[in-house]
Design a protein around this motif. Structure first.
Motif, PDB file in Angstrom:
ATOM      1  N   ASN A   1      -2.825  11.123 -52.211  1.00 56.27           N
ATOM      2  CA  ASN A   1      -1.366  11.089 -52.137  1.00 56.27           C
ATOM      3  C   ASN A   1      -0.732  11.786 -53.349  1.00 56.27           C
ATOM      4  O   ASN A   1       0.433  11.576 -53.647  1.00 56.27           O
ATOM      5  CB  ASN A   1      -0.859   9.658 -52.010  1.00 56.27           C
ATOM      6  CG  ASN A   1      -1.211   8.785 -53.201  1.00 56.27           C
ATOM      7  OD1 ASN A   1      -2.087   9.120 -54.002  1.00 56.27           O
ATOM      8  ND2 ASN A   1      -0.548   7.651 -53.318  1.00 56.27           N
TER       9      ASN A   1
ATOM     10  N   LEU B   1      -1.083  17.037 -42.183  1.00 57.02           N
ATOM     11  CA  LEU B   1      -0.305  15.973 -42.829  1.00 57.02           C
ATOM     12  C   LEU B   1      -0.464  16.038 -44.332  1.00 57.02           C
ATOM     13  O   LEU B   1      -1.587  16.170 -44.836  1.00 57.02           O
ATOM     14  CB  LEU B   1      -0.786  14.595 -42.351  1.00 57.02           C
ATOM     15  CG  LEU B   1      -0.747  14.317 -40.856  1.00 57.02           C
ATOM     16  CD1 LEU B   1      -1.291  12.917 -40.576  1.00 57.02           C
ATOM     17  CD2 LEU B   1       0.652  14.467 -40.310  1.00 57.02           C
TER      18      LEU B   1
ATOM     19  N   MET C   1      -0.194  13.646 -47.285  1.00 55.71           N
ATOM     20  CA  MET C   1      -0.159  12.194 -47.446  1.00 55.71           C
ATOM     21  C   MET C   1       0.817  11.712 -48.517  1.00 55.71           C
ATOM     22  O   MET C   1       1.062  10.509 -48.622  1.00 55.71           O
ATOM     23  CB  MET C   1      -1.570  11.661 -47.698  1.00 55.71           C
ATOM     24  CG  MET C   1      -2.543  11.953 -46.550  1.00 55.71           C
ATOM     25  SD  MET C   1      -1.922  11.560 -44.889  1.00 55.71           S
ATOM     26  CE  MET C   1      -2.122   9.792 -44.891  1.00 55.71           C
TER      27      MET C   1
ATOM     28  N   ASN D   1       3.735  11.975 -48.114  1.00 55.47           N
ATOM     29  CA  ASN D   1       4.776  11.440 -47.237  1.00 55.47           C
ATOM     30  C   ASN D   1       4.380  10.132 -46.559  1.00 55.47           C
ATOM     31  O   ASN D   1       5.111   9.633 -45.711  1.00 55.47           O
ATOM     32  CB  ASN D   1       5.130  12.487 -46.172  1.00 55.47           C
ATOM     33  CG  ASN D   1       5.629  13.764 -46.795  1.00 55.47           C
ATOM     34  OD1 ASN D   1       6.401  13.753 -47.744  1.00 55.47           O
ATOM     35  ND2 ASN D   1       5.160  14.883 -46.288  1.00 55.47           N
ATOM     36  N   TYR D   2       3.218   9.587 -46.917  1.00 53.75           N
ATOM     37  CA  TYR D   2       2.719   8.358 -46.305  1.00 53.75           C
ATOM     38  C   TYR D   2       2.365   7.320 -47.372  1.00 53.75           C
ATOM     39  O   TYR D   2       1.190   7.024 -47.594  1.00 53.75           O
ATOM     40  CB  TYR D   2       1.485   8.653 -45.442  1.00 53.75           C
ATOM     41  CG  TYR D   2       1.796   9.458 -44.216  1.00 53.75           C
ATOM     42  CD1 TYR D   2       2.011   8.828 -42.992  1.00 53.75           C
ATOM     43  CD2 TYR D   2       1.897  10.845 -44.277  1.00 53.75           C
ATOM     44  CE1 TYR D   2       2.310   9.563 -41.855  1.00 53.75           C
ATOM     45  CE2 TYR D   2       2.196  11.592 -43.143  1.00 53.75           C
ATOM     46  CZ  TYR D   2       2.402  10.945 -41.947  1.00 53.75           C
ATOM     47  OH  TYR D   2       2.699  11.666 -40.824  1.00 53.75           O
TER      48      TYR D   2
ATOM     49  N   PHE E   1       1.746   3.766 -48.635  1.00 53.79           N
ATOM     50  CA  PHE E   1       1.424   2.459 -48.060  1.00 53.79           C
ATOM     51  C   PHE E   1       1.230   1.468 -49.191  1.00 53.79           C
ATOM     52  O   PHE E   1       0.636   1.808 -50.224  1.00 53.79           O
ATOM     53  CB  PHE E   1       0.131   2.534 -47.227  1.00 53.79           C
ATOM     54  CG  PHE E   1       0.238   3.457 -46.045  1.00 53.79           C
ATOM     55  CD1 PHE E   1       1.031   3.123 -44.955  1.00 53.79           C
ATOM     56  CD2 PHE E   1      -0.436   4.664 -46.023  1.00 53.79           C
ATOM     57  CE1 PHE E   1       1.142   3.972 -43.865  1.00 53.79           C
ATOM     58  CE2 PHE E   1      -0.337   5.525 -44.934  1.00 53.79           C
ATOM     59  CZ  PHE E   1       0.460   5.172 -43.857  1.00 53.79           C
TER      60      PHE E   1
ATOM     61  N   SER F   1       5.015   4.049 -39.845  1.00 54.40           N
ATOM     62  CA  SER F   1       4.255   5.246 -40.207  1.00 54.40           C
ATOM     63  C   SER F   1       2.753   5.015 -40.067  1.00 54.40           C
ATOM     64  O   SER F   1       2.009   5.919 -39.694  1.00 54.40           O
ATOM     65  CB  SER F   1       4.614   5.734 -41.613  1.00 54.40           C
ATOM     66  OG  SER F   1       4.355   4.745 -42.579  1.00 54.40           O
ATOM     67  N   LEU F   2       2.279   3.808 -40.323  1.00 52.13           N
ATOM     68  CA  LEU F   2       0.864   3.493 -40.156  1.00 52.13           C
ATOM     69  C   LEU F   2       0.475   3.537 -38.673  1.00 52.13           C
ATOM     70  O   LEU F   2      -0.533   4.140 -38.298  1.00 52.13           O
ATOM     71  CB  LEU F   2       0.546   2.116 -40.742  1.00 52.13           C
ATOM     72  CG  LEU F   2      -0.909   1.670 -40.618  1.00 52.13           C
ATOM     73  CD1 LEU F   2      -1.814   2.517 -41.493  1.00 52.13           C
ATOM     74  CD2 LEU F   2      -1.037   0.196 -40.969  1.00 52.13           C
TER      75      LEU F   2
ATOM     76  N   LEU G   1       0.480   7.113 -37.495  1.00 52.10           N
ATOM     77  CA  LEU G   1      -0.713   7.811 -37.971  1.00 52.10           C
ATOM     78  C   LEU G   1      -1.921   7.442 -37.119  1.00 52.10           C
ATOM     79  O   LEU G   1      -2.687   8.313 -36.686  1.00 52.10           O
ATOM     80  CB  LEU G   1      -0.973   7.494 -39.442  1.00 52.10           C
ATOM     81  CG  LEU G   1      -2.232   8.107 -40.057  1.00 52.10           C
ATOM     82  CD1 LEU G   1      -2.209   9.629 -39.971  1.00 52.10           C
ATOM     83  CD2 LEU G   1      -2.368   7.656 -41.510  1.00 52.10           C
TER      84      LEU G   1
ATOM     85  N   LEU H   1      -5.920   3.357 -47.318  1.00 47.26           N
ATOM     86  CA  LEU H   1      -5.548   3.907 -46.016  1.00 47.26           C
ATOM     87  C   LEU H   1      -6.531   3.458 -44.941  1.00 47.26           C
ATOM     88  O   LEU H   1      -6.128   3.008 -43.857  1.00 47.26           O
ATOM     89  CB  LEU H   1      -5.498   5.435 -46.095  1.00 47.26           C
ATOM     90  CG  LEU H   1      -5.200   6.176 -44.804  1.00 47.26           C
ATOM     91  CD1 LEU H   1      -3.811   5.828 -44.282  1.00 47.26           C
ATOM     92  CD2 LEU H   1      -5.331   7.679 -45.033  1.00 47.26           C
TER      93      LEU H   1
END
Length: 177
Positions: free
Chosen positions: A11, A36, A38, A40-41, A43, A59-60, A63, A91
Motif C-alpha cells: 500500500n 489496482l 492498493m 486506494n484500498y 483496510f 471495498s473489501l 475486491l 489483506l
C-alpha cells in the motif's frame, strides 16, 4: 478474452512492486486487465472484535468480487523483514474471512522485487506456499533482484536474461487462462 486482475501486495505510494505489476500488464495484449493500486484500498488491522462490530467494508467485498470474476490474478508481493508485508498479510486475513477460498481455482502469476540481491524471494516463497490454502493455483513465479539496477521506468526490465525469464513466467501464466 480473459479477465486479469493485477495488483501489488503493497500500500506504498512509491511501491516498486506496483511498478513491476504495471510494467507486466503493459505488454499483455488481447486480455481485459484490471490494475489496482492498493494505496486506494486502506483496510483496518484485522481483528475478530473489529469484524464483529463493523463487518466487512464495501471495498473489501468489491475486491473479493473482482477476484471471483477474474480468470487469472497477477500479484507482486513486497518483503518486509524477510516476509510478506503486514499490509498483504492483513489483506489476505480479511479476504479469507469474507470467503475462505477467495482465489478458488484462479491461476496466479506471483512476483516480487526489492532493492536487494534476493529480490524479495523469501516473501515470494512464503506467499507461494500460502495462496493455495485460499484456492489459488500459482502457475508461475518471478523475482526481480536489485530493482534499481535492473528496472528503469519507461523501459522496464533492463537485464536481458531477467527480462527473458520474466516474459517466460508471463507466457506460462497466460497459457493457463
Amino acid at each position: 478474452m480473459a479477465a486479469i486482475l493485477a495488483f501489488a501486495g503493497s500500500n506504498s505510494s512509491k511501491s516498486i512492486n506496483y511498478q513491476l505489476v504495471k510494467y507486466t500488464t503493459s505488454f499483455i495484449d488481447g486480455q481485459k486487465i484490471q490494475l489496482l493500486n492498493m494505496v486506494n484500498y486502506p483496510f483496518p488491522m484485522f481483528g475478530e472484535d473489529y469484524e464483529r462490530d463493523n463487518g466487512y467494508s464495501n471495498s473489501l467485498v468489491e475486491l473479493k468480487d473482482d477476484m471471483a470474476k477474474a480468470d487469472g490474478i497477477i500479484i507482486s508481493v513486497n518483503e518486509h523483514n524477510s516476509g510478506p508485508s503486514a499490509y498483504f498479510k492483513n489483506l489476505t486475513d480479511w479476504l479469507s474471512r469474507v470467503e475462505r477460498k477467495f482465489l478458488d481455482g484462479k491461476p496466479v502469476l506471483l512476483m516480487s522485487t526489492s532493492g536487494g540481491q534476493r529480490g524479495g524471494i523469501t516473501a515470494l516463497e512464503t506467499t507461494k506456499s500460502v495462496l493455495p490454502r485460499f484456492g489459488a493455483e500459482v502457475v508461475a513465479t518471478f523475482s526481480l533482484p536489485s530493482y534499481s539496477a535492473n528496472f528503469k521506468e519507461g523501459e522496464g526490465i533492463t537485464n536481458a536474461e531477467l527480462a527473458k525469464t520474466h516474459r517466460a513466467a508471463v507466457d506460462q501464466f497466460l497459457s493457463k487462462l
